[in-house]
Write a protein that holds these residues in place. Structure first.
Motif, mmCIF file in Angstrom:
data_model
loop_
_atom_site.group_PDB
_atom_site.id
_atom_site.type_symbol
_atom_site.label_atom_id
_atom_site.label_comp_id
_atom_site.label_asym_id
_atom_site.label_seq_id
_atom_site.Cartn_x
_atom_site.Cartn_y
_atom_site.Cartn_z
ATOM 1 N N THR A 56 32.108 -6.554 8.307
ATOM 2 C CA THR A 56 32.991 -5.206 8.102
ATOM 3 C C THR A 56 33.734 -4.739 9.290
ATOM 4 O O THR A 56 33.130 -4.899 10.446
ATOM 5 C CB THR A 56 32.177 -4.096 7.156
ATOM 6 O OG1 THR A 56 33.613 -3.147 6.765
ATOM 7 C CG2 THR A 56 31.464 -3.302 8.006
ATOM 8 N N ASP A 57 35.021 -4.542 9.136
ATOM 9 C CA ASP A 57 35.617 -3.872 10.330
ATOM 10 C C ASP A 57 35.853 -2.358 10.240
ATOM 11 O O ASP A 57 36.068 -2.050 9.445
ATOM 12 C CB ASP A 57 37.088 -4.528 10.434
ATOM 13 C CG ASP A 57 36.992 -5.922 10.541
ATOM 14 O OD1 ASP A 57 36.045 -6.695 10.936
ATOM 15 O OD2 ASP A 57 37.996 -6.673 10.325
ATOM 16 N N GLU A 91 27.484 3.387 8.487
ATOM 17 C CA GLU A 91 28.697 2.821 7.718
ATOM 18 C C GLU A 91 28.732 1.496 7.070
ATOM 19 O O GLU A 91 28.878 1.301 6.173
ATOM 20 C CB GLU A 91 30.103 3.423 8.464
ATOM 21 C CG GLU A 91 31.149 3.079 7.510
ATOM 22 C CD GLU A 91 31.418 3.744 5.974
ATOM 23 O OE1 GLU A 91 32.100 3.254 5.329
ATOM 24 O OE2 GLU A 91 30.782 5.036 6.017
ATOM 25 N N ALA A 92 28.434 0.486 8.375
ATOM 26 C CA ALA A 92 28.443 -0.748 7.717
ATOM 27 C C ALA A 92 27.238 -0.993 6.665
ATOM 28 O O ALA A 92 27.339 -1.937 6.173
ATOM 29 C CB ALA A 92 28.253 -1.631 9.116
ATOM 30 N N ARG A 93 26.055 -0.280 7.016
ATOM 31 C CA ARG A 93 25.079 -0.669 6.412
ATOM 32 C C ARG A 93 25.089 -0.112 4.606
ATOM 33 O O ARG A 93 25.090 -1.034 3.743
ATOM 34 C CB ARG A 93 23.888 0.107 6.923
ATOM 35 C CG ARG A 93 22.565 -0.116 6.127
ATOM 36 C CD ARG A 93 21.470 0.888 6.472
ATOM 37 N NE ARG A 93 21.765 2.217 5.846
ATOM 38 C CZ ARG A 93 21.923 3.224 6.837
ATOM 39 N NH1 ARG A 93 21.581 3.179 7.837
ATOM 40 N NH2 ARG A 93 22.290 4.434 6.250
ATOM 41 N N LYS A 145 27.014 -2.063 -0.815
ATOM 42 C CA LYS A 145 27.945 -1.868 -1.659
ATOM 43 C C LYS A 145 28.436 -3.362 -2.047
ATOM 44 O O LYS A 145 28.965 -3.449 -3.076
ATOM 45 C CB LYS A 145 29.322 -0.813 -1.117
ATOM 46 C CG LYS A 145 30.371 -0.776 -2.355
ATOM 47 C CD LYS A 145 31.301 0.240 -1.673
ATOM 48 C CE LYS A 145 32.449 0.569 -2.675
ATOM 49 N NZ LYS A 145 33.348 1.605 -2.401
ATOM 50 N N SER A 146 28.860 -4.119 -0.999
ATOM 51 C CA SER A 146 29.161 -5.554 -1.270
ATOM 52 C C SER A 146 28.133 -6.233 -2.277
ATOM 53 O O SER A 146 28.652 -7.421 -2.840
ATOM 54 C CB SER A 146 28.975 -6.119 -0.083
ATOM 55 O OG SER A 146 27.884 -6.473 0.471
ATOM 56 N N LEU A 147 26.893 -5.705 -2.402
ATOM 57 C CA LEU A 147 26.188 -6.399 -3.268
ATOM 58 C C LEU A 147 25.970 -5.544 -4.577
ATOM 59 O O LEU A 147 25.335 -5.934 -5.610
ATOM 60 C CB LEU A 147 24.655 -6.276 -2.658
ATOM 61 C CG LEU A 147 24.469 -7.252 -1.418
ATOM 62 C CD1 LEU A 147 23.129 -7.134 -0.660
ATOM 63 C CD2 LEU A 147 24.592 -8.971 -1.661
ATOM 64 N N VAL A 184 20.476 -11.010 -2.990
ATOM 65 C CA VAL A 184 20.931 -11.426 -1.406
ATOM 66 C C VAL A 184 20.981 -12.969 -0.993
ATOM 67 O O VAL A 184 21.542 -13.212 -0.328
ATOM 68 C CB VAL A 184 19.754 -10.435 -0.514
ATOM 69 C CG1 VAL A 184 18.558 -11.126 -0.165
ATOM 70 C CG2 VAL A 184 20.963 -9.827 0.661
ATOM 71 N N GLN A 185 19.898 -13.560 -1.764
ATOM 72 C CA GLN A 185 19.750 -15.018 -1.358
ATOM 73 C C GLN A 185 21.064 -15.793 -2.119
ATOM 74 O O GLN A 185 21.231 -16.781 -1.740
ATOM 75 C CB GLN A 185 18.307 -15.663 -2.169
ATOM 76 C CG GLN A 185 17.448 -15.207 -1.197
ATOM 77 C CD GLN A 185 15.928 -15.219 -1.952
ATOM 78 O OE1 GLN A 185 15.866 -15.788 -3.130
ATOM 79 N NE2 GLN A 185 15.052 -15.061 -1.233
#
Length: 142
Positions: free
Chosen positions: A16-17, A42-44, A49-51, A139-140
């Protein structure tokens, strides 16, 4: 005191940027120690959230940060955009390390690297809980 040293993994599953704002910069004119943790946090949150999770509900369990390690490689400056890449590794029964690398998007200069120790918690007892199978499967698949 010996310096913290560790190798980065060969690949990351998430990136993420995040821009460095003036509030992230200290009197020395570069990214402040505490603000590095803010950006990595924030990245964490974005990683989970992406998951499809929030930190309060990762496959039915809240998570907490048990520890964090940061190794600076260079300075970060106001206005630069950082790419924070992450990958979970070193799983144990109750959590894992979320390894990160922060690099300047424009120059590809590595700014920092580290690990965040993630621990799963049982909501009712507030004690450590086993890593949920649903989380591992998701996650896998990433």
């Amino acid at each position: 005191m010996p310096r913290i040293q560790f190798e980065l993994p060969d690949h990351f599953i998430f990136a993420t940027d995040i821009q460095i704002y003036i509030s992230h910069v200290n009197q020395g004119g570069h990214l402040d120690n505490a603000q590095l943790l803010t950006l990595v946090s924030e990245a964490r949150v974005r990683f989970f959230k992406s998951l499809g999770y929030t930190e309060g509900n990762v496959a039915g369990h809240p998570i907490v940060v048990g520890d964090i390690v940061a190794q600076y490689k260079s300075e970060g400056f106001h206005g630069e955009t950082m790419r924070v890449s992450m990958v979970p590794q070193d799983y144990n029964a109750y959590g894992f390390d979320l390894v990160y690398r922060m690099e300047c998007l424009d120059t590809h200069r590595e700014v920092a690297r580290g690990k965040i120790g993630i621990v799963f918690i049982d909501r009712s007892t507030r004690k450590v809980a086993l890593v949920p199978h649903a989380f591992m499967a998701r996650v896998q698949a990433s």
